[in-house]
Design a protein around this motif. Structure first.
Motif, short mmCIF file in Angstrom:
data_model
loop_
_atom_site.label_atom_id
_atom_site.label_comp_id
_atom_site.label_asym_id
_atom_site.label_seq_id
_atom_site.Cartn_x
_atom_site.Cartn_y
_atom_site.Cartn_z
N THR A 88 0.84 -1.21 0.00
CA THR A 88 0.00 0.00 0.00
C THR A 88 0.87 1.25 0.00
O THR A 88 0.57 2.24 -0.69
CB THR A 88 -0.93 0.00 1.22
N ASN A 89 1.96 1.21 0.76
CA ASN A 89 2.87 2.37 0.78
C ASN A 89 3.51 2.59 -0.58
O ASN A 89 3.79 3.74 -0.97
CB ASN A 89 3.95 2.17 1.84
N ALA A 90 3.76 1.51 -1.31
CA ALA A 90 4.30 1.66 -2.66
C ALA A 90 3.29 2.38 -3.56
O ALA A 90 3.67 3.22 -4.39
CB ALA A 90 4.64 0.28 -3.25
N ALA A 91 2.02 2.08 -3.38
CA ALA A 91 0.98 2.81 -4.13
C ALA A 91 0.92 4.26 -3.68
O ALA A 91 0.78 5.18 -4.50
CB ALA A 91 -0.37 2.12 -3.93
N LEU A 92 1.05 4.48 -2.37
CA LEU A 92 1.04 5.84 -1.82
C LEU A 92 2.18 6.67 -2.41
O LEU A 92 2.00 7.86 -2.71
CB LEU A 92 1.15 5.78 -0.30
N ALA A 93 3.34 6.06 -2.60
CA ALA A 93 4.48 6.78 -3.14
C ALA A 93 4.24 7.28 -4.57
O ALA A 93 4.86 8.26 -5.00
CB ALA A 93 5.72 5.88 -3.11
N GLN A 94 3.34 6.64 -5.28
CA GLN A 94 3.02 7.05 -6.66
C GLN A 94 1.83 8.00 -6.73
O GLN A 94 1.52 8.52 -7.80
CB GLN A 94 2.72 5.81 -7.51
N ALA A 95 1.17 8.22 -5.59
CA ALA A 95 -0.07 9.00 -5.59
C ALA A 95 0.20 10.48 -5.79
O ALA A 95 1.17 11.04 -5.27
CB ALA A 95 -0.82 8.78 -4.28
N SER A 96 -0.70 11.13 -6.52
CA SER A 96 -0.59 12.58 -6.74
C SER A 96 -1.84 13.32 -6.25
O SER A 96 -1.89 14.55 -6.33
CB SER A 96 -0.38 12.86 -8.23
N GLY A 97 -2.83 12.59 -5.75
CA GLY A 97 -4.09 13.21 -5.35
C GLY A 97 -3.99 13.97 -4.03
O GLY A 97 -3.03 13.81 -3.27
N ASP A 98 -5.00 14.78 -3.78
CA ASP A 98 -5.09 15.50 -2.51
C ASP A 98 -5.45 14.54 -1.37
O ASP A 98 -5.02 14.73 -0.24
CB ASP A 98 -6.16 16.59 -2.60
N TYR A 99 -6.25 13.51 -1.70
CA TYR A 99 -6.71 12.53 -0.72
C TYR A 99 -6.43 11.14 -1.25
O TYR A 99 -6.47 10.91 -2.47
CB TYR A 99 -8.21 12.67 -0.45
N VAL A 100 -6.17 10.22 -0.32
CA VAL A 100 -6.04 8.82 -0.71
C VAL A 100 -7.27 8.07 -0.22
O VAL A 100 -7.79 8.33 0.87
CB VAL A 100 -4.75 8.18 -0.15
N VAL A 101 -7.74 7.16 -1.03
CA VAL A 101 -8.88 6.30 -0.73
C VAL A 101 -8.38 4.86 -0.78
O VAL A 101 -7.67 4.48 -1.72
CB VAL A 101 -10.02 6.51 -1.75
N PHE A 102 -8.74 4.08 0.21
CA PHE A 102 -8.25 2.71 0.29
C PHE A 102 -9.33 1.75 -0.22
O PHE A 102 -10.46 1.75 0.27
CB PHE A 102 -7.87 2.37 1.73
N LEU A 103 -8.96 0.93 -1.20
CA LEU A 103 -9.88 -0.03 -1.81
C LEU A 103 -9.22 -1.39 -1.84
O LEU A 103 -8.14 -1.56 -2.44
CB LEU A 103 -10.26 0.40 -3.23
N ASP A 104 -9.82 -2.38 -1.19
CA ASP A 104 -9.28 -3.74 -1.24
C ASP A 104 -9.50 -4.34 -2.63
O ASP A 104 -10.45 -3.98 -3.34
CB ASP A 104 -9.96 -4.62 -0.19
N HIS A 105 -8.66 -5.28 -3.00
CA HIS A 105 -8.64 -5.78 -4.38
C HIS A 105 -9.88 -6.58 -4.78
O HIS A 105 -10.06 -6.87 -5.96
CB HIS A 105 -7.37 -6.60 -4.63
N ASP A 106 -10.74 -6.95 -3.81
CA ASP A 106 -11.93 -7.71 -4.15
C ASP A 106 -13.22 -7.01 -3.71
O ASP A 106 -14.29 -7.63 -3.69
CB ASP A 106 -11.88 -9.12 -3.55
N ASP A 107 -13.13 -5.74 -3.35
CA ASP A 107 -14.31 -4.99 -2.90
C ASP A 107 -14.78 -4.05 -4.00
O ASP A 107 -14.25 -4.06 -5.11
CB ASP A 107 -13.98 -4.21 -1.62
N ALA A 108 -15.78 -3.22 -3.70
CA ALA A 108 -16.33 -2.32 -4.72
C ALA A 108 -16.78 -1.02 -4.09
O ALA A 108 -17.35 -1.00 -2.99
CB ALA A 108 -17.50 -2.98 -5.44
N LEU A 109 -16.51 0.07 -4.79
CA LEU A 109 -17.05 1.38 -4.43
C LEU A 109 -18.43 1.54 -5.06
O LEU A 109 -18.69 1.03 -6.16
CB LEU A 109 -16.15 2.50 -4.93
N THR A 110 -19.32 2.25 -4.40
CA THR A 110 -20.59 2.60 -5.03
C THR A 110 -20.32 3.70 -6.06
O THR A 110 -19.33 4.44 -5.94
CB THR A 110 -21.61 3.09 -4.00
N PRO A 111 -21.16 3.87 -7.07
CA PRO A 111 -20.85 4.84 -8.13
C PRO A 111 -20.80 6.29 -7.65
O PRO A 111 -20.13 7.12 -8.26
CB PRO A 111 -21.98 4.63 -9.15
#
Length: 585
Positions: free
Chosen positions: A130-153
């Motif tokens: 997850t930290n490796a993903a964080l290091a590539q992030a450019s957004g103002d906020y980070v949102v955590f999503l597990d690899h088998d879950d889903a966000l509502t639209p």
């Protein structure tokens, strides 16, 4: 109209389903959410206007560590991001050297300008990935999503609305569960920000958005807390900011699979030890003395037993009238069962007339640490307790009914430990009827007014994500056993004597809440309560019912913004039930 990806369209199709409720770490509870279904929202008709109406347009970086997930579930997770109404996002997937070729094939098939896929050269675990993903992030906020879950639209749009409205550094939403067949169950409709609840249980859980700079400031996720790494992060971030907002809508579907914490805590027993250690770490970081204790009825859950600072004098104020037998039992239980000894007991006699009571009061006045104060005025609970507070010297005031009996010997230490916390106002105890059912584990402000949560429910079966068992914050606690630091009590003006009988305890708690403090119930401090034994029940007395209604009107005239509103309840729950049941579809 843009169509949803095929799998996501199937997954979001409403289907009635009765499921078992789980907490933020996957523990099974007694309550079932029968008949619950998730209903997808409709995008605003004037979508461009809705976007223009945002004063701030935060960019979200969605971080997803990936490891050996079924391709269909990975594709569903990615599709749920692509289907977002809100356009300002990036998705960063980091594969933690998966061994399943289908997982890698699914990742290699992704081609989207706002999605970055990274393949780690070695397996490093979820925190480092997850930290490796964080290091590539450019957004103002980070949102955590597990690899088998889903966000509502509407997930990112609702998060953006909350950030625009509140300027929050940390936003969380309600959530539900989705199984492998796309059926929905077990909604968790959460309270607004509750610091003591978070120290009890990882209730914010999904979905969580945090300001990226703040996540980086605290060092991102930490290895060594497998199964609870998000909980550890939530505590560390909440120590740096109080700008925390709650969106009372389901914005996240947590998938229940055999190896998932959403399915059962037994899937990852190592998470138990992680939860214990992260709470011990939090106490150490904040310089707070206390013990982290297992909760016997909830394996894998832990509460904090805060140690008293110093040895403050506790003034126990007990109003009474012609109730000598229960009063004697109450005081005997305090003096013989309590392990904390720095106390004084002030008995406020409100005009007792029975000779046996007068004789009993004379005997009590001779006991060490007990004084009897006469107050023969017409009954006014608020005035009696204010008199008791003024006549005593303790740093901690404890208002106690004369029809209670101590059960847990360390009840006073536990109440003191909470009362001394700078952010805490009133502290309540868990009260049981003699038959073991719940009399008080928190007061909820319903549509018809304040009432007891889980009243008369089985006290041995944890319900609704531990709200009747763990130490949640509540809008109010009962005055039958209410502890508060004297300075806080005096700062808000004590009890309001215009409320002589009912709701005076709720009013006091509302004023403490309005002063920026949190009222909490310490569930491990337990007493038996022979409710209304001293003055009888109001249920069949028309005059008393009319008085109760007048007092309720007075309460909400004093606190109009809390009329039918309780930030520690949830608008998706039945408005006149203290059982935290979802509103019927």
């Amino acid at each position: 109209m843009r169509l949803l990806p095929r799998f996501l369209a199937r997954a979001l199709r409403p289907r009635p389903f009765g499921g078992v409720a789980f907490d933020g770490t996957g523990y099974r509870f007694a309550r079932k959410a029968r008949g619950y279904t998730y209903l997808p929202p409709r995008r605003p008709e004037d979508w461009d206007g809705a976007l223009r109406g945002l004063g701030a347009r935060p960019r979200f970086s969605i971080l997803t560590p990936v490891y050996d997930v079924e391709r269909r579930f990975l594709e569903a997770a990615v599709s749920s991001v692509i289907a977002q109404w809100y356009p300002d996002w990036e998705l960063i997937l980091v594969d933690d050297r998966s061994t399943d070729p289908e997982t890698r094939a699914g990742l290699e098939a992704i081609a989207h300008p706002r999605i970055e896929v990274i393949f780690s050269p070695e397996n490093r675990g979820i925190a480092a990935t997850t930290n490796a993903a964080l290091a590539q992030a450019s957004g103002d906020y980070v949102v955590f999503l597990d690899h088998d879950d889903a966000l509502t639209p509407d997930c990112l749009y609702e998060l953006a609305l909350a950030i625009d409205r509140t300027g929050a550094d940390y936003v969380y939403s309600d959530e539900d569960k989705i199984d492998a067949e796309g059926r929905f169950s077990s909604p968790f409709f959460k309270p607004d920000w509750s610091p003591d609840a978070l120290m009890s249980i990882m209730y914010t859980c999904h979905v969580t958005a945090m300001r990226r700079a703040l996540v980086e400031e605290v060092g991102g996720l930490r290895a060594g807390y497998e199964g609870a790494q998000d909980y550890d992060l939530a505590l560390r971030v909440s120590e740096r900011t109080q700008r925390i907002a709650h969106v009372p809508k389901v914005l996240y579907h947590w998938r229940t699979l055999p190896a998932s914490l959403a399915s059962t805590m037994a899937a990852k027993p190592y998470a138990h030890e992680s939860v214990r250690r992260l709470k011990e770490d939090a106490l150490s970081r904040c310089g707070i003395s206390g013990r982290v204790e297992a909760v016997a009825s909830l394996p894998g859950q832990f509460r904090v037993n805060y140690a008293p600072v110093g040895e403050p004098l506790v003034s126990i104020v007990i109003p009474t009238r012609d109730n000598h037998a229960l009063l004697a039992a109450c005081i005997d239980s305090i003096l013989t069962r309590s392990t904390y000894a720095t106390i004084e007991i002030a008995v406020l006699d409100n005009g007792s007339e029975e000779p046996a009571t007068r004789a009993a009061l004379a005997r009590l006045a001779k006991r060490e640490k007990v004084s009897v104060i006469s107050d023969p005025r017409p009954f006014n609970y608020s005035a009696i307790n204010n008199l008791g507070a003024a006549a005593t010297r303790g740093e901690i005031l404890l208002f106690l009914n004369d029809d209670t009996e101590v059960v847990t010997p360390d009840w006073l230490e536990r109440l003191i430990g909470y009362a001394q916390r700078p952010h805490v106002g009133a502290v309540g105890a868990r009260l049981h009827f003699p038959d073991g059912t719940i009399q008080h584990c928190g007061v909820v402000n319903l549509l018809d007014g304040p009432g007891h949560a889980f009243y008369r429910r089985d006290g041995g079966k944890p319900a609704d994500f531990g709200r009747d068992t763990l130490d949640y914050d509540w809008l109010a606690v009962t005055g039958a056993c209410l502890a508060v630091e004297r300075g806080k009590f005096e700062r808000v003006g004590g009890f309001d004597e215009s409320l002589p009988v009912a709701y005076n305890d709720v009013d006091l708690c509302l004023r403490l809440h309005e002063a920026g403090l949190y009222n909490v119930v310490c569930q491990a401090a337990r007493l038996v309560h022979h409710e209304s034994a001293s003055r009888g029940s109001d249920e069949r007395d028309r005059e008393k019912q009319a008085r109760l209604l007048r007092d309720r009107h007075r309460l909400f005239a004093l606190h109009p913004r809390h009329l039918a509103r309780d930030p520690f309840h949830n608008p998706n729950l039945q408005p006149n039930s203290g059982l935290f049941r979802p509103c019927p579809a």
